[in-house]
Design an enzyme around this catalytic site. Structure first.
Site, mmCIF file in Angstrom:
data_model
loop_
_atom_site.group_PDB
_atom_site.id
_atom_site.type_symbol
_atom_site.label_atom_id
_atom_site.label_comp_id
_atom_site.label_asym_id
_atom_site.label_seq_id
_atom_site.Cartn_x
_atom_site.Cartn_y
_atom_site.Cartn_z
ATOM 1 N N SER A 1 0.858 -1.190 0.000
ATOM 2 C CA SER A 1 0.000 0.000 0.000
ATOM 3 C C SER A 1 0.888 1.232 0.000
ATOM 4 O O SER A 1 1.637 1.463 0.954
ATOM 5 C CB SER A 1 -0.882 0.019 1.246
ATOM 6 O OG SER A 1 -1.384 1.335 1.422
ATOM 7 N N ASP B 1 -4.662 3.386 -1.946
ATOM 8 C CA ASP B 1 -5.752 3.681 -1.014
ATOM 9 C C ASP B 1 -6.285 5.083 -1.261
ATOM 10 O O ASP B 1 -5.602 6.072 -1.024
ATOM 11 C CB ASP B 1 -5.244 3.559 0.428
ATOM 12 C CG ASP B 1 -5.045 2.110 0.830
ATOM 13 O OD1 ASP B 1 -5.991 1.322 0.678
ATOM 14 O OD2 ASP B 1 -3.931 1.765 1.283
ATOM 15 N N MET C 1 -8.975 7.841 -0.240
ATOM 16 C CA MET C 1 -9.806 8.209 0.916
ATOM 17 C C MET C 1 -10.303 9.642 0.765
ATOM 18 O O MET C 1 -9.593 10.499 0.244
ATOM 19 C CB MET C 1 -8.989 8.102 2.196
ATOM 20 C CG MET C 1 -8.322 6.742 2.379
ATOM 21 S SD MET C 1 -7.495 6.641 3.971
ATOM 22 C CE MET C 1 -6.749 5.013 3.851
ATOM 23 N N HIS D 1 -8.199 0.817 -4.214
ATOM 24 C CA HIS D 1 -9.134 0.574 -3.110
ATOM 25 C C HIS D 1 -9.837 1.893 -2.788
ATOM 26 O O HIS D 1 -9.231 2.794 -2.211
ATOM 27 C CB HIS D 1 -8.310 0.051 -1.914
ATOM 28 C CG HIS D 1 -9.104 -0.194 -0.680
ATOM 29 N ND1 HIS D 1 -8.517 -0.452 0.540
ATOM 30 C CD2 HIS D 1 -10.447 -0.244 -0.459
ATOM 31 C CE1 HIS D 1 -9.465 -0.640 1.457
ATOM 32 N NE2 HIS D 1 -10.637 -0.511 0.871
ATOM 33 N N MET E 1 -12.183 4.208 -0.872
ATOM 34 C CA MET E 1 -12.865 4.449 0.413
ATOM 35 C C MET E 1 -13.461 5.847 0.326
ATOM 36 O O MET E 1 -13.053 6.776 1.039
ATOM 37 C CB MET E 1 -11.849 4.318 1.561
ATOM 38 C CG MET E 1 -11.404 2.876 1.784
ATOM 39 S SD MET E 1 -9.865 2.733 2.721
ATOM 40 C CE MET E 1 -8.680 2.922 1.391
ATOM 41 N N MET F 1 -11.114 -6.401 5.111
ATOM 42 C CA MET F 1 -10.401 -5.403 5.910
ATOM 43 C C MET F 1 -10.123 -5.985 7.292
ATOM 44 O O MET F 1 -11.052 -6.322 8.025
ATOM 45 C CB MET F 1 -11.255 -4.134 6.072
ATOM 46 C CG MET F 1 -11.468 -3.313 4.812
ATOM 47 S SD MET F 1 -9.958 -2.715 4.033
ATOM 48 C CE MET F 1 -9.171 -1.788 5.365
ATOM 49 N N ASP G 1 -6.311 -6.809 4.052
ATOM 50 C CA ASP G 1 -5.758 -5.455 4.116
ATOM 51 C C ASP G 1 -5.823 -4.917 5.538
ATOM 52 O O ASP G 1 -6.911 -4.754 6.092
ATOM 53 C CB ASP G 1 -6.591 -4.564 3.166
ATOM 54 C CG ASP G 1 -6.044 -3.158 3.028
ATOM 55 O OD1 ASP G 1 -4.990 -2.861 3.615
ATOM 56 O OD2 ASP G 1 -6.691 -2.356 2.312
HETATM 57 C C1 DX5 Z 1 -6.417 1.211 5.447
HETATM 58 C C2 DX5 Z 1 -5.864 0.888 4.081
HETATM 59 C C3 DX5 Z 1 -4.712 -0.052 4.090
HETATM 60 C C4 DX5 Z 1 -3.514 0.434 4.848
HETATM 61 C C5 DX5 Z 1 -2.708 -0.751 5.277
HETATM 62 O O1 DX5 Z 1 -7.615 1.892 5.287
HETATM 63 O O2 DX5 Z 1 -6.872 0.307 3.267
HETATM 64 O O3 DX5 Z 1 -4.368 -0.416 2.757
HETATM 65 O O4 DX5 Z 1 -2.719 1.297 4.119
HETATM 66 O O5 DX5 Z 1 -1.663 -0.288 6.052
HETATM 67 P P1 DX5 Z 1 -0.833 -1.227 7.021
HETATM 68 O O6 DX5 Z 1 -0.274 -2.325 6.196
HETATM 69 O O7 DX5 Z 1 0.180 -0.305 7.566
HETATM 70 O O8 DX5 Z 1 -1.794 -1.738 8.071
HETATM 71 ZN ZN ZN Z 2 -6.379 -0.572 1.257
#
Ligand code: DX5
Ligand code: ZN
Length: 224
Positions: free
Chosen positions: A14, A41, A43, A72, A74, A143, A181
């Protein structure tokens, strides 16, 4: 679909944990270090309490890698952005059922754009949500943290969900990736794999230690 190395377990770093001032370089570095996919990611500060990157950044990164871009989303409402991420160079587009009024329609839309469609389940979202989607989708993203931030701890109860989703996928007989994830590191990766995952997202665990450490970090996640 762009080129990828065939492996049993795919590692999808990520880039949320990458150096945002040098993203192109970071994406090249993880590809050279053996990453299978690039996990991006997105967001919106509304669906999740953090704000990251949009289609312009995905487009800018596209020339820096031949790996599949695993986007991904969000963001809510999500539907109005699907075309933009497809055009920007996403290969896989994953959406949350809570991020729009009609998840089945969102999946159909992604497929109509010629992209692979993923559905992501938050920690409290049951596997059952997939009952009437499993015949349409290419990927399930479980998740193992609440979405929004990197660096959180793996929620152990999600192992049961990974097992349940693995059964659903096997029963379907379809070629569907099962991605996990959040909080993936050298300890939780084998647990997720044992439960049935075949793609591991890892932000913190990939990018810690800087570029010289990426290849070793990715190898450790594969359990090699
Ligand atoms: C959280 C993201 C993940 C995150 C994972 O909302 O979807 O992809 O970046 O990060 P780590 O591997 O640090 O938990
Ligand atoms: Zn993610």
């Amino acid at each position: 679909m762009t080129a990828e190395t065939p492996t049993l377990v795919r590692i999808a770093p990520s880039i949320l944990s990458a150096d945002f001032a040098a993203l192109g370089q970071e994406v090249r570095a993880i590809e050279a270090a053996g990453a299978d996919w690039v996990h991006i990611d997105v967001m919106d500060g509304h669906f999740v309490p953090n704000l990251t990157i949009g289609p312009a950044v995905v487009k800018a990164l596209r020339p820096h890698s031949t790996l599949p871009f695993d986007v991904h989303l969000m963001i809510s409402p999500v539907d109005g952005f699907l075309d933009a991420f497809a055009a920007a160079g996403a290969d896989i587009i994953t959406v949350h059922p809570e991020a729009g009024p009609h998840i089945h329609r969102s999946v159909q839309h992604i497929k109509s754009l010629g992209k692979q469609a993923g559905v992501s389940l938050n920690p409290a979202t049951p596997a059952k949500m997939l009952d009437y989607l499993i015949d349409e989708i290419d990927l399930v993203l479980v998740m193992s943290v609440n979405p929004g931030f990197g660096g959180q701890s793996f929620i152990t109860s999600q192992l049961r969900k990974i097992e349940a989703v693995r059964k659903m996928i096997d029963k379907s007989g379809r070629d569907i990736r099962l991605e996990v994830d959040g909080g993936i590191d050298a300890n939780t990766a084998p647990q997720a794999i044992a439960a049935g995952a075949d793609v591991l997202v890892a932000g913190t665990a990939t990018f810690k230690g800087g570029p010289d450490a990426y290849a070793g970090n990715i190898r450790r996640l594969r359990g090699a």
